[in-house]
Every structure is written in structure tokens, then in C-alpha cells.
Design a protein around this motif. Structure first.
Motif, short mmCIF file in Angstrom:
data_model
loop_
_atom_site.label_atom_id
_atom_site.label_comp_id
_atom_site.label_asym_id
_atom_site.label_seq_id
_atom_site.Cartn_x
_atom_site.Cartn_y
_atom_site.Cartn_z
N LEU A 110 0.87 -1.18 0.00
CA LEU A 110 0.00 0.00 0.00
C LEU A 110 0.91 1.23 0.00
CD1 LEU A 110 -2.85 -0.02 2.70
CD2 LEU A 110 -3.09 -0.11 0.22
N PRO A 111 0.53 2.30 -0.72
CA PRO A 111 1.35 3.52 -0.72
C PRO A 111 1.62 4.03 0.70
CG PRO A 111 -0.46 3.71 -2.30
CD PRO A 111 -0.64 2.40 -1.60
N GLU A 112 0.60 3.86 1.59
CA GLU A 112 0.77 4.34 2.98
C GLU A 112 1.89 3.59 3.70
OE1 GLU A 112 -2.02 3.63 1.47
OE2 GLU A 112 -3.72 4.85 2.18
N VAL A 113 2.05 2.30 3.35
CA VAL A 113 3.12 1.51 3.97
C VAL A 113 4.47 2.05 3.49
CG1 VAL A 113 4.17 -0.78 4.19
CG2 VAL A 113 1.68 -0.54 4.23
N ILE A 114 4.54 2.33 2.19
CA ILE A 114 5.80 2.85 1.62
C ILE A 114 6.15 4.18 2.29
CG2 ILE A 114 6.93 3.65 -0.51
CD1 ILE A 114 5.04 1.69 -2.02
N ASP A 115 5.14 5.06 2.44
CA ASP A 115 5.37 6.36 3.09
C ASP A 115 5.90 6.19 4.50
OD1 ASP A 115 4.48 7.68 0.93
OD2 ASP A 115 2.55 8.33 1.77
N LEU A 116 5.18 5.34 5.27
CA LEU A 116 5.54 5.14 6.68
C LEU A 116 6.95 4.54 6.79
CD1 LEU A 116 4.47 5.34 9.59
CD2 LEU A 116 3.56 3.04 9.35
N ALA A 117 7.21 3.53 5.95
CA ALA A 117 8.52 2.87 5.98
C ALA A 117 9.63 3.87 5.71
CB ALA A 117 8.55 1.73 4.96
N GLY A 118 9.35 4.84 4.84
CA GLY A 118 10.37 5.83 4.46
C GLY A 118 10.74 6.75 5.61
N LYS A 119 9.87 6.82 6.62
CA LYS A 119 10.11 7.78 7.72
C LYS A 119 10.92 7.18 8.85
CE LYS A 119 5.96 10.54 6.94
NZ LYS A 119 4.60 10.07 6.75
N PHE A 120 11.18 5.88 8.81
CA PHE A 120 11.89 5.24 9.91
C PHE A 120 13.16 4.56 9.40
CE2 PHE A 120 7.66 5.96 11.35
CZ PHE A 120 7.79 6.23 12.72
N PRO A 121 14.24 4.66 10.19
CA PRO A 121 15.53 4.19 9.68
C PRO A 121 15.67 2.67 9.59
CG PRO A 121 15.71 4.90 11.98
CD PRO A 121 14.33 5.23 11.54
N GLY A 122 14.90 1.94 10.39
CA GLY A 122 15.18 0.49 10.47
C GLY A 122 14.29 -0.38 9.61
N ILE A 123 13.61 0.19 8.61
CA ILE A 123 12.66 -0.61 7.84
C ILE A 123 13.29 -1.04 6.51
CG2 ILE A 123 10.29 -0.70 6.93
CD1 ILE A 123 10.34 0.11 9.82
N TYR A 124 13.19 -2.33 6.21
CA TYR A 124 13.71 -2.85 4.94
C TYR A 124 12.54 -3.45 4.18
CZ TYR A 124 17.69 -2.49 7.99
OH TYR A 124 18.60 -2.00 8.89
N SER A 125 12.27 -2.92 2.98
CA SER A 125 11.11 -3.38 2.21
C SER A 125 11.55 -4.33 1.11
CB SER A 125 10.39 -2.19 1.59
OG SER A 125 9.96 -1.32 2.62
N ASN A 126 10.91 -5.49 1.07
CA ASN A 126 11.23 -6.50 0.05
C ASN A 126 9.98 -6.75 -0.78
OD1 ASN A 126 13.98 -7.47 1.23
ND2 ASN A 126 12.57 -7.48 2.96
N TYR A 127 10.00 -6.33 -2.05
CA TYR A 127 8.83 -6.42 -2.92
C TYR A 127 8.80 -7.78 -3.62
CZ TYR A 127 8.53 -1.36 -2.28
OH TYR A 127 8.42 -0.11 -1.73
N ARG A 128 8.40 -8.79 -2.90
CA ARG A 128 8.37 -10.14 -3.50
C ARG A 128 7.57 -11.08 -2.61
NH1 ARG A 128 11.29 -12.62 0.08
NH2 ARG A 128 13.15 -11.65 0.96
N LYS A 129 7.44 -12.36 -3.10
CA LYS A 129 6.75 -13.39 -2.32
C LYS A 129 7.58 -13.77 -1.10
CE LYS A 129 4.07 -16.02 -5.66
NZ LYS A 129 2.90 -16.64 -5.37
N PHE A 130 6.89 -14.26 -0.07
CA PHE A 130 7.58 -14.78 1.11
C PHE A 130 8.42 -16.00 0.76
CE2 PHE A 130 7.61 -18.16 4.28
CZ PHE A 130 8.25 -17.54 5.33
N GLN A 131 9.61 -16.09 1.34
CA GLN A 131 10.39 -17.34 1.23
C GLN A 131 10.90 -17.73 2.62
OE1 GLN A 131 12.77 -15.54 -1.85
NE2 GLN A 131 14.50 -15.17 -0.48
N PRO A 132 11.05 -19.05 2.88
CA PRO A 132 11.39 -19.49 4.23
C PRO A 132 12.63 -18.81 4.81
CG PRO A 132 10.72 -21.37 2.92
CD PRO A 132 10.75 -20.20 1.98
N SER A 133 13.60 -18.46 3.94
CA SER A 133 14.82 -17.83 4.47
C SER A 133 14.54 -16.45 5.06
CB SER A 133 15.89 -17.73 3.37
OG SER A 133 15.39 -16.95 2.31
N ASP A 134 13.32 -15.90 4.81
CA ASP A 134 12.97 -14.61 5.42
C ASP A 134 12.98 -14.70 6.95
OD1 ASP A 134 12.64 -13.20 3.04
OD2 ASP A 134 10.57 -13.89 2.81
#
Ligand SMILES: C[C@@]1(CC(=O)O)c2cc3[nH]c(cc4nc(cc5[nH]c(cc(n2)[C@H]1CCC(=O)O)[C@@](C)(CC(=O)O)[C@@H]5CCC(=O)O)C(CC(=O)O)=C4CCC(=O)O)c(CCC(=O)O)c3CC(=O)O
Ligand SMILES: NC(=O)C1=CN([C@@H]2O[C@H](COP(=O)(O)OP(=O)(O)OC[C@H]3O[C@@H](n4cnc5c(N)ncnc54)[C@H](O)[C@@H]3O)[C@@H](O)[C@H]2O)C=CC1
Length: 245
Positions: free
Chosen positions: A65-89
Motif C-alpha cells: 500500500l502507498p501508505e506503507v511505503i510512506d511510513l517505511a520511508g520515515k523510519f531508519p530500520g525498515i527494509y522493504s522487500n517487494y516479493r513473495k515470502f520465502q522461508p529464508s525470510d
């Protein structure tokens, strides 16, 4: 231990009602995996960051969601991965929060997390959760977590609003002062407890306590008043609806 009060040792009430164990995590020092970045993902991210803004959170989702991208951009510790879940996550994570609409995936992540002894919250799936998020009241250093044992998150939210509005902001000043006093006290543990209890005795003094029959009276009157008010409001509403039909 002799300094423990009676409430601490009274276990008779433990067998009924809410058996969840409340803790306050140092999330700022832990790593969290959030899978899903829709409305519910956004809610969970908000809850995590509102309490522990320095937490390292890896978000994995196919759609953000665009709101998630906005919020994530405001905090230093957020890492966004645009893909399907994989067990190594799950590698290197301490806590898992799932907010996807996919029940099969939820169950799969839950079982992977269990194998690794990772605690997991699956939004809106209490049966898959090791822990629940609660409603949080915050006044400076004071924080109150509210749980209804999953029975009514709405009541938890409303109670939060009542406490947030009615607890005086000055409570935090008292907390800071008590902390200063605590640091100046000399002597052994029992002596410190006695002194600190003395200073705060007026908070639980006999004059501020409501007796049990008095409490029952207020609950009865409150309930009756609530019902009467609802009926009056409903009647007024019905009259208006009929008038303007
Ligand atoms: C078990 C739990 C597991 C978890 O998610 O951790 C859970 C489960 C479910 N929630 C559902 C619905 C809603 N949840 C909210 C709100 C919140 N839900 C939160 C926690 C929890 N929700 C955990 C128990 C906490 C407790 O013990 O009280 C809060 C406190 C914390 C947070 O999420 O950050 C946050 C308030 C934040 C604040 O203070 O503002 C609202 C109200 C709203 O959004 O306005 C609604 C709609 C109204 C309603 O249903 O009451 C449904 C049905 C879904 C459906 O019908 O499909 C389920 C599933 C089920 O019950 O089976
Ligand atoms: N939105 C609401 O108000 C409510 C939602 N729910 C439930 O909460 C859950 C999530 O709801 P929403 O956030 O609204 O859904 P949504 O569809 O908006 O978001 C789901 C998220 O999960 C991600 N996702 C799905 N499969 C994935 C995969 N294999 N790998 C990585 N990411 C994946 C999507 O990319 C998306 O970011 C659903 O189970 C829904 O039924 C329950 C009550 C209310």
C-alpha cells in the motif's frame, strides 16, 4: 519473599479468565519480520513503530500500500522487500507478524516459525498466534497494555481512549520524581520498598477506595442509565426517521 504483597501470591484467580502473560518487549533491540503490506500490514506496522520506532523491521510483500511505503520511508530500520515470502525470510528474526489474506501461507509460516521457536502473530487468526497485540495507553514513561483475551478488540480500543483522556498528563511528572527519589534512597531492598510505599500510600488510601457494595451500586446505576439512554436515543432517532420519510 517477605516484601511480596498478598496479590502477588494469590493464584486462585489465575485459573479463570485471561491466561495470557503480559510482557513489555525491548523491540528496539530486536528484529521483526512483517509479511503483508495491505491495510492490516499497515495497522501492525503502525502499532510496532508507534511503540518502538527504532525496531529493525523487514517487510516482505508482493504488493505494498502507498501508505506503507510512506511510513517505511520515515523510519531508519525498515527494509522493504517487494516479493513473495520465502522461508529464508525467517533467518535472523526474533519476532514474526503476518498480515496476508492467504490462510495456507499463514499456516505454512506458522509451522516454519514453530520449528525455529520463533514467536508469531497472525493478524485476525487467534488460533495461529503465540502472542496478541494489545491496545496501548501511553503517558511519557507510563505505558498500559490492554488485553481482552481476544474477546473484543473494540472494547480494548475504547478502554484505551478512556484511559488516555482521563489519566492526567502530570502522571509522568510524578513518575520522574519518584525515579529521582528512588535513586537517592539508601539501604537494603526491603527498606527502599517500605519508603517508596509510604510516599505513594495516599494513592491507595482508604479514603480513595470505593467499597465493594458501593462499586456494585455504581455498576448497576451505570448499566441502567446506559440502557435508558440507548432507548431514549433510539426513540428520538425513530421519530426523526418517520418524520422525514
Ligand atoms: C486476537 C487479536 C490478535 C491480533 O491481531 O493480535 C485480534 C483478533 C481480531 N481482531 C478483529 C477485528 C478488529 N480488531 C480491531 C482492532 C485491534 N485489534 C487488536 C488486537 C487483536 N485483534 C488481538 C486481541 C486483542 C485483545 O485481546 O483485545 C488491537 C487491540 C491491537 C492491534 O492490532 O494493534 C487493535 C486495536 C488498536 C487500538 O487500540 O486502536 C478492530 C477495531 C478497529 O480496528 O477499530 C476490529 C473490528 C471490530 C471487532 O471485531 O472488534 C478480528 C475479527 C476480524 C474479522 O471479523 O474478520 C479478530 C479475529 C478474531 O477475533 O477471531
Ligand atoms: N482489511 C480489513 O479491514 C480486514 C482484514 N482482515 C484479514 O486480514 C488479512 C489481511 O488483510 P488486508 O491487509 O486487508 O489484505 P490485503 O490483500 O490488502 O493485503 C495482503 C498483503 O499480503 C501480501 N501477500 C499475500 N500473499 C503473499 C505472499 N505469498 N508473499 C508475500 N506477500 C504476500 C500482499 O502482497 C499484500 O501486501 C486478511 O486475512 C483479511 O481477511 C480481517 C478483518 C478486517
Amino acid at each position: 519473599m517477605s516484601v511480596l504483597s498478598k496479590e502477588h501470591t494469590n493464584l486462585s484467580s489465575v485459573t479463570i479468565g485471561n491466561q495470557l502473560f503480559p510482557v513489555f518487549l525491548k523491540l528496539n533491540e530486536l528484529k521483526v519480520l512483517l509479511v503483508g503490506a495491505g491495510n492490516i500490514g499497515l495497522e501492525k506496522l503502525n502499532a510496532l513503530l508507534a511503540n518502538s520506532p527504532e525496531t529493525q523491521i523487514s517487510i516482505v510483500a508482493e504488493r505494498f500500500l502507498p501508505e506503507v511505503i510512506d511510513l517505511a520511508g520515515k523510519f531508519p530500520g525498515i527494509y522493504s522487500n517487494y516479493r513473495k515470502f520465502q522461508p529464508s525470510d525467517l533467518d535472523g528474526q526474533d519476532l514474526i507478524v503476518i498480515a496476508t489474506g492467504d490462510n495456507v501461507l499463514n499456516a505454512e509460516i506458522r509451522s516454519l516459525a514453530r520449528e525455529r521457536h520463533l514467536l508469531i502473530n497472525v493478524a485476525d487468526k487467534p488460533e495461529l498466534c503465540d502472542f496478541y497485540l494489545g491496545s496501548i495507553v501511553k503517558k511519557g514513561d507510563l505505558k498500559i497494555g490492554i488485553s481482552t483475551n481476544g474477546k473484543s478488540p473494540t472494547i480494548a480500543k475504547r478502554l484505551k481512549e478512556v484511559f488516555q483522556e482521563n489519566l492526567p498528563d502530570e502522571l509522568d511528572i510524578s513518575l520522574q520524581q519518584m525515579n529521582q527519589l528512588r535513586n537517592t534512597l539508601k539501604g537494603d531492598f526491603a527498606h527502599k520498598v517500605t519508603e517508596l510505599n509510604k510516599v505513594t500510600a495516599s494513592l491507595v488510601g482508604a479514603d480513595t477506595k470505593i467499597s465493594a457494595p458501593e462499586k456494585r451500586k455504581w455498576i448497576l446505576w451505570g448499566t441502567a442509565l446506559g440502557i435508558i439512554l440507548s432507548l431514549v436515543l433510539y426513540s428520538v432517532f425513530s421519530i426523526f426517521v418517520n418524520l422525514y420519510k
